[in-house]
Scaffold this motif. Structure first.
Motif: not given
Length: 88
Positions: A5-26
């Motif tokens: 469950p912890q690894a699944k949660k981390r995967a979800r968090q990374i997905e959201r964070r990646t989207a935010v970082n991608k938008a910021r970099r763009s």
């Protein structure tokens, strides 16, 4: 694939964070492109204005961990030198 469950949660968090970082970099790249275009046209006033808007955006990227501090400083330095050269 994540099993615990912890690894699944981390995967979800990374997905959201990646989207935010991608938008910021763009967004940062857009501001830098505007400076490049102003330099290409040879309009120093427009280039200076674009650079003034791009600087805080780049530094915001530094504080958010999207861009390294030295990278941002180098980009700002090189762009400002090119803008300054337009006036000469």
């Amino acid at each position: 694939m994540a099993n615990s469950p912890q690894a699944k949660k981390r995967a979800r968090q990374i997905e959201r964070r990646t989207a935010v970082n991608k938008a910021r970099r763009s967004r940062i790249r857009t501001f830098l492109r505007k400076v490049e275009e102003a330099i290409a046209t040879g309009d120093q006033a427009a280039a200076t204005a674009a650079l003034r808007l791009a600087q805080p955006e780049l530094m915001r990227g530094v504080t958010k961990g999207v861009v390294h501090k030295n990278t941002a400083a180098r980009k700002i330095s090189r762009l400002s030198a090119r803008v300054k050269a337009l006036g000469a």
